[in-house]
Design a protein around this motif. Structure first.
Motif, PDB file in Angstrom:
ATOM      1  N   ASP A  28       3.613  -2.574 -39.546  1.00  0.00           N
ATOM      2  CA  ASP A  28       2.836  -1.415 -39.995  1.00  0.00           C
ATOM      3  C   ASP A  28       3.573  -0.099 -39.783  1.00  0.00           C
ATOM      4  O   ASP A  28       2.978   0.919 -39.444  1.00  0.00           O
ATOM      5  CB  ASP A  28       1.491  -1.319 -39.253  1.00  0.00           C
ATOM      6  N   TYR A  78       0.876 -15.566 -38.927  1.00  0.00           N
ATOM      7  CA  TYR A  78       0.090 -14.375 -39.209  1.00  0.00           C
ATOM      8  C   TYR A  78      -0.374 -13.847 -37.861  1.00  0.00           C
ATOM      9  O   TYR A  78      -0.760 -14.624 -36.992  1.00  0.00           O
ATOM     10  CB  TYR A  78      -1.102 -14.781 -40.076  1.00  0.00           C
ATOM     11  N   GLN A 105       9.311  -9.306 -43.763  1.00  0.00           N
ATOM     12  CA  GLN A 105       8.619 -10.047 -44.819  1.00  0.00           C
ATOM     13  C   GLN A 105       9.619 -10.814 -45.677  1.00  0.00           C
ATOM     14  O   GLN A 105       9.362 -11.911 -46.106  1.00  0.00           O
ATOM     15  CB  GLN A 105       7.825  -9.090 -45.693  1.00  0.00           C
ATOM     16  N   LYS A 118       1.407 -11.716 -44.303  1.00  0.00           N
ATOM     17  CA  LYS A 118       0.293 -10.793 -44.094  1.00  0.00           C
ATOM     18  C   LYS A 118      -1.015 -11.422 -44.549  1.00  0.00           C
ATOM     19  O   LYS A 118      -2.057 -10.802 -44.493  1.00  0.00           O
ATOM     20  CB  LYS A 118       0.536  -9.509 -44.895  1.00  0.00           C
TER      21      LYS A 118
END
Ligand code: SAH
Ligand code: SF4
Ligand code: F3S
Length: 491
Positions: free
Chosen positions: A186, A49, A38, A78
């Motif tokens: 994640d 994305y 990020q 995100k």
């Protein structure tokens, strides 16, 4: 062809890890977790994305895709509303899975009206199955990329940006992406997945995967061990080795011609560190032989849990499904598991209402379930997939209502068994690898035991990534609940 001797193999991994330093160092350099990713501002001024559907292999592929795009200068977001490139990594396994993606495209349609420059790409199994038809059927789609063509994605994005058709659905016999160190999207920082092979050669008559994923190929064993080692060094404590049929993993050393089987690979990964748990999925009943079970029994850190999809309890239906085993063979494999690893949990996949399935066939599925008493199952009503052997050869003749009614019966029985299996743990102490705070309460932690059961317990001072001994006090069909007894001693 020579079998690789496992003891020399383990020594060799250690040597290879130092010998392979350039690889290891490169990989460390490229390693990005989500936070890093990020932070990695886009170099080319564009953000992508990505959203994933389907099986864990698809989720793992999305991490490879993310690595390729980050490497070529894109940033990751995100929030799809601020993306220049929206990617959907899709699944074709059942009709509903494809429908979900088509519905999702409507959301992006509205967005594209407001931001006309946004590119939309379809990746994965739907891309492979429908190919350029997707561009015609879904006006919003600019890019179509199959699972073996992700390295060409940056070029395809450039082509689409110039208004050209951007499609690459070539399947490969070699591509394993073994040199790409996936970013972990994640990530909980404790458990992770490692793809060990791609494709499937099995041709079950109901299944679209051999068409969407191509021929089976196994990844370099040393690159798998190096990835496990690197994850361990970064604090991860569990890896799950992934393949459509892990038991047929076979890698041949290009120079020495020695082969590594799945049982040997398990031992090699288990040797990385006693504190690293090893899991794997999926096992095919025809290929899961005793060598794998012995490797599991031999290594404390290989978890006692096997996902062994049966699909049906009727030998007649299994034959039509082209599963290449019958009920007796399957029962033999379950007996072998019980003999060699007595406390092993077993789960399954079950399809109801396959072509010509009668009430008697369905009763056989129920009776097999009663005999095995699965810890868990994924259960589905049969969905005909275009191009498969079943679609071409057999009539999809079980009425939808009957498929659904049988599915409900199977689900109800499975719930009973899951509860009974979980009750066996009440009053016992389980070693739990703590993964995350519990969904329901910040005061609780959760993680899995050896048998892959989710265990919830009060946090006290325990932390994510620790091994904790938990006394199980109660359970539902889905989870075990208990109280920590202290840190576990491992190794
Ligand atoms: N390679 C794994 C399964 C991958 S697909 C194996 O062989 O076990 C996951 C599950 O989806 C399958 O096990 C099967 O139960 C289900 N499935 C596959 N095709 C299906 C179809 N056409 N309709 C309904 N369920 C299906
Ligand atoms: Fe599909 Fe059968 Fe291959 Fe599993 S083993 S992916 S069900 S063809
Ligand atoms: Fe779906 Fe493809 Fe996996 S069809 S289940 S995403 S291999």
């Amino acid at each position: 062809m020579q079998q690789l001797d496992i003891h020399t193999a383990v020594d060799r991994i250690r040597e290879d890890q130092s010998h392979n330093q350039p690889l290891a160092e490169d990989r460390q350099g490229e390693a990005l977790n989500l936070t890093d990713a990020q932070k990695a501002a886009s170099v080319n001024g564009k953000n992508f994305y990505i959203e994933s559907y389907g099986c864990q292999m698809n989720f793992s592929d999305s991490e490879i895709v993310a690595s390729i795009l980050l490497e070529s200068g894109f940033g990751l977001t995100k929030n799809y509303e601020e993306a220049d490139l929206i990617l959907l990594n899709t699944c074709s396994i059942r009709e509903k899975a494809e429908q979900r993606v088509r519905n999702r495209l409507n959301t992006f349609n509205k967005l594209k009206q407001n931001r006309p420059g946004t590119l939309v790409g379809i990746l994965g199994c739907m891309a492979e199955r429908l190919k350029s038809k997707l561009l015609d059927e879904e006006q919003i789609v600019d890019i179509v990329v199959g699972p073996d063509a992700y390295r060409t994605l940056p070029d395809l994005v450039a082509d689409a940006g110039d208004g050209q058709k951007a499609v690459n659905v070539l399947l490969s016999r070699e591509e394993t992406y073994s040199d790409i160190n996936p970013v972990r999207l994640d990530a909980n920082g404790v458990t992770s997945f490692i793809s060990i092979m791609r494709g499937c050669d099995n041709m079950c008559s109901f299944c679209v995967v051999p068409f969407t994923r191509g021929r089976e190929r196994s990844r370099n064993a040393f690159s798998i061990v190096a990835e496990a080692q690197e994850l361990f060094d970064r604090g991860y404590r569990e890896v799950t080795l992934l393949g459509q049929n892990v038991d047929s993993y076979k890698w041949k050393h290009p120079e020495t011609d020695e082969t590594v089987t799945f049982a040997q690979l398990l031992s090699m990964v288990a040797a990385v560190n006693p504190l690293l748990r090893v899991r794997f999925s999926t096992s095919h009943p025809k290929d899961m032989l005793d060598d794998v079970l012995h490797a599991m029994a031999e290594h404390e850190n290989v978890c006692n849990y096997i996902h062994l999809p049966v699909q049906s309890g009727s030998s007649r239906i299994l034959k039509k499904m082209n599963r290449t085993y019958d009920r007796e063979w399957y029962e033999g494999r379950v007996n072998a598991i019980r003999r060699i690893i007595p406390d092993c949990a077993i789960s399954s996949d079950i399809i109801t209402g396959f072509c010509s399935e009668s009430d008697e066939d369905h009763a056989e599925t129920m009776s097999l379930m009663r005999w095995v008493r699965y810890d868990m199952s994924y259960m589905f009503a049969y969905s005909e997939r275009p191009g498969t052997l079943a679609a071409r050869r057999y009539e999809d003749d079980v009425p939808e209502k009957v498929k659904k009614a049988r599915l409900q019966e199977v689900i109800a029985l499975q719930n009973e068994h899951a509860l009974a299996r979980n009750q066996q743990f009440v009053g016992k102490v389980c070693t739990v690898l703590v993964e995350k705070p519990s969904k329901r309460s910040d005061e609780d932690l959760c993680g899995r035991n050896d048998q892959n059961k989710m265990v919830i317990f009060p946090k006290e001072n325990y932390q994510i990534g620790q091994y904790v001994d938990v006394l199980i006090e109660s359970c539902s069909s889905a989870t075990l609940k208990g109280k920590a007894r202290g840190l576990a001693e491992i190794g």
